[in-house]
Design a protein around this motif. Structure first.
Motif, short mmCIF file in Angstrom:
data_model
loop_
_atom_site.label_atom_id
_atom_site.label_comp_id
_atom_site.label_asym_id
_atom_site.label_seq_id
_atom_site.Cartn_x
_atom_site.Cartn_y
_atom_site.Cartn_z
N GLY A 117 1.04 -1.19 0.02
CA GLY A 117 0.11 -0.03 0.01
C GLY A 117 0.96 1.24 0.01
N LEU A 118 1.93 1.24 0.83
CA LEU A 118 2.78 2.38 0.78
C LEU A 118 3.54 2.46 -0.55
N PHE A 119 3.84 1.29 -1.11
CA PHE A 119 4.38 1.32 -2.55
C PHE A 119 3.54 2.00 -3.52
N LEU A 120 2.22 1.72 -3.35
CA LEU A 120 1.34 2.27 -4.58
C LEU A 120 0.88 3.80 -4.08
N ARG B 276 1.22 8.74 -5.66
CA ARG B 276 0.34 9.51 -5.60
C ARG B 276 0.89 10.88 -4.56
N GLU B 277 1.66 10.31 -3.66
CA GLU B 277 2.17 11.27 -2.76
C GLU B 277 3.28 12.28 -3.55
N TRP B 278 4.16 11.75 -4.30
CA TRP B 278 4.96 12.34 -5.13
C TRP B 278 4.38 13.56 -6.10
N SER B 279 2.96 13.09 -6.65
CA SER B 279 2.31 13.90 -7.31
C SER B 279 1.55 14.88 -6.57
N GLN B 280 1.57 14.79 -5.29
CA GLN B 280 0.76 15.83 -4.51
C GLN B 280 -0.65 15.76 -4.35
N LYS B 281 -1.17 14.53 -4.53
CA LYS B 281 -2.48 14.25 -4.40
C LYS B 281 -3.25 14.32 -3.01
N SER B 282 -4.41 14.46 -2.94
CA SER B 282 -4.97 14.52 -1.66
C SER B 282 -4.93 13.15 -0.66
N ALA B 283 -4.57 11.99 -1.29
CA ALA B 283 -4.41 10.87 -0.47
C ALA B 283 -3.00 10.14 -0.96
N GLY B 284 -2.25 9.88 0.03
CA GLY B 284 -0.74 9.60 -0.40
C GLY B 284 -0.09 8.25 0.40
N ILE B 285 0.94 8.43 0.75
CA ILE B 285 1.61 7.29 1.29
C ILE B 285 0.90 6.67 2.74
N ARG B 286 0.65 7.44 3.59
CA ARG B 286 -0.23 7.18 4.54
C ARG B 286 -1.55 6.54 4.37
N THR B 287 -2.24 7.19 3.66
CA THR B 287 -3.67 6.55 3.34
C THR B 287 -3.82 5.45 2.74
N THR C 75 2.01 -8.32 -7.93
CA THR C 75 1.72 -8.01 -9.44
C THR C 75 0.64 -6.97 -9.68
N VAL C 76 -0.34 -6.94 -8.91
CA VAL C 76 -1.39 -5.83 -9.02
C VAL C 76 -0.65 -4.48 -8.54
N ALA C 77 -0.03 -4.47 -7.49
CA ALA C 77 0.66 -3.19 -6.91
C ALA C 77 1.73 -2.75 -7.89
N VAL C 78 2.33 -3.43 -8.46
CA VAL C 78 3.53 -3.16 -9.37
C VAL C 78 2.93 -2.56 -10.71
N LEU C 79 2.00 -3.21 -11.24
CA LEU C 79 1.21 -3.03 -12.61
C LEU C 79 0.57 -1.59 -12.18
N SER C 80 -0.09 -1.48 -11.10
CA SER C 80 -0.96 -0.23 -10.87
C SER C 80 0.11 0.91 -10.66
N SER C 81 1.06 0.87 -9.97
CA SER C 81 2.12 1.74 -9.80
C SER C 81 2.53 2.47 -11.25
N LEU C 82 2.98 1.39 -12.20
CA LEU C 82 3.19 1.76 -13.34
C LEU C 82 2.50 2.50 -14.30
N LEU C 83 1.38 2.01 -14.07
CA LEU C 83 0.22 2.76 -14.95
C LEU C 83 0.23 4.07 -14.41
N LEU C 84 0.31 4.26 -13.21
CA LEU C 84 0.23 5.66 -12.53
C LEU C 84 1.30 6.52 -13.01
N VAL C 85 2.61 6.02 -12.96
CA VAL C 85 3.77 6.59 -13.39
C VAL C 85 3.94 6.89 -14.82
#
Length: 430
Positions: free
Chosen positions: A27-30, A34-45, A125-135
């Motif tokens: 969850g932190l990885f995903l 979002r945190e780097w992009s300064q969105k309303s929900a980030g690492i902790r959320t 796998t879901v975490a990595v692919l989701s993070s890749l889609l965001l990046v």
């Protein structure tokens, strides 16, 4: 007291504790993007959402109360996501970004549930692919906006072939030709057709994006999409710019390497996880072709040169059905030749079909190997022969050039590849 403390310290971590920790980490990885992009929900959320899902999932596995909590947790995440989306639509933020964050939160919840339920690899796998889609947001948007109508239509047709037709095909069937019965695996055959077409689409996109930045990309990835297109493009380059002969030769060699790599991926990939042994015998001969092609290209090419690659979309419904027809014909005639004339008959079929489609000949050999009609050595030699015949086709196309230096170099280096493949075949036989 001391003994109890020592027992607690020496006790191994409970498996559930490890799953909870992994869920929080994913969850932190995903949430990192979002945190780097300064969105309303980030690492902790995001980490807390995954932890919440993991806890509720473990409770659901152990108690009756957990099922309700798991559903309630998912509903709360959905409500929070809806609120974020509404805020974006109301003008307090980017609606698209809010929607992406909302969906990402739900994905984080699903990841926590997967990990807690024991689906570790799936969750990662879901975490990595989701993070890749965001990046890759910008690159994906640019690619989608740059698609032509024809390319979009081709993509939709490919999706129909992959996700609609495939499930409708039977897993196993038999083709009766008189007294001869040929066992077929329609789903596996179609999956191979889809895989080859998919490779072409992915690499068509890469070539379209980075085609003018270097011969390594245009030659190798162009070869994966359409090695014949590489030869045709290099012929045009040499005709317009005779001084480009050296890097044009390198591009054709890299296209041959890509073609061999694609065949190797089919040979190994479609024998993994089956009742037969993995076709590792193909690694040596096809690997030899790949290494030799790269070595020669690296030695002769002027890597400062680059040129645009104009490839037509490698996929269409017509092309896919044509490949499937070629593959089926090769498979049937290969089986007949193997039955009537033994292994030598199938070898002759592999050589002839390699002039049309080395991928089709390769998939045919793999299917026959999976069905027990060919041994590992025989299937490998057939794949290598198809690969070699494809190299010959490219040399013959290059021979139509009026540039003597270009024509002679392609012929000479293609002969080296053929000798390397032949030596590898001898090693397989011995």
């Amino acid at each position: 007291m001391n003994e109890a403390a020592l027992q607690i310290a020496d006790a191994p971590l409970d498996e559930s504790v490890v799953r909870i920790a992994l869920a929080g980490a994913l969850g932190l990885f995903l949430g990192l993007e979002r945190e780097w992009s300064q969105k309303s929900a980030g690492i902790r959320t995001f980490s807390l959402i995954s932890l919440l899902a993991a806890v509720f999932t473990l409770l659901a596995l152990e108690t009756a109360l957990g099922n309700g909590l798991l559903i309630l947790g998912g509903a709360l995440v959905i409500v929070q996501g809806v609120l974020l989306a509404i805020r974006g639509l109301a003008g307090e933020g980017d609606a698209g970004l809010s929607l992406t964050t909302s969906v990402s939160m739900l994905v984080a919840y699903g990841i926590g549930a997967l990990v807690a339920a024991g689906f570790i690899i799936e969750g990662v796998t879901v975490a990595v692919l989701s993070s890749l889609l965001l990046v890759l947001k910008r690159e994906l948007h640019e690619f989608a906006w740059g698609l032509s109508r024809e390319e979009m239509r081709s993509t939709i047709e490919f999706a129909i072939l992959a996700f609609v037709i495939y499930p409708l095909l039977p897993a196993e069937t038999e083709l009766h030709l008189g007294v001869l019965t040929i066992p077929l695996e329609p789903q596996i055959i179609w999956l191979m057709v889809v895989a080859v077409a998919g490779i072409g689409i992915v690499n068509y996109a890469i070539v379209s994006t980075y085609g003018g930045r270097g011969i390594a990309i245009t030659g190798f990835f162009g070869g994966l999409a359409s090695s014949t297109a590489v030869v045709g493009t290099m012929l045009d380059h040499v005709r317009q710019r005779p001084e480009a002969a050296t890097y044009a030769v390198a591009a054709i060699l890299l296209a041959n390497a890509a073609m061999a790599a694609r065949n190797l991926a089919i040979a190994v990939g479609f024998t993994v996880g089956t009742g037969t042994d993995i076709l590792l015998e193909a690694v040596v001969p096809l690997g030899a072709v790949i290494v030799i092609a790269f070595a020669i290209a690296g030695a002769i090419a002027d890597w400062a040169e680059s040129g645009p690659m104009e490839l037509r979309s490698p996929f269409s419904m017509k092309n896919a059905l044509a490949f499937g027809a070629v593959f089926l014909v090769v498979l049937v005639f290969g089986s007949l030749a193997e039955t009537w004339f033994g292994t030598l008959g199938f070898y002759a079929t592999a050589v002839a079909s390699g002039f049309v489609s080395s991928a089709g000949a390769t998939t045919s050999a793999v299917v026959l190997y999976r069905g027990g009609q060919l041994g590992a050595a025989e299937a490998t030699i057939a794949i290598l022969l198809a690969t070699v015949s494809s190299i010959v086709v490219k040399a013959m196309l290059a021979a139509t050039s009026t540039n003597d230096a270009f024509r002679n170099q392609v012929a000479a280096y293609s002969a080296v590849l053929l000798l390397g493949g032949g030596a590898a075949s001898v090693l397989i036989v011995i």
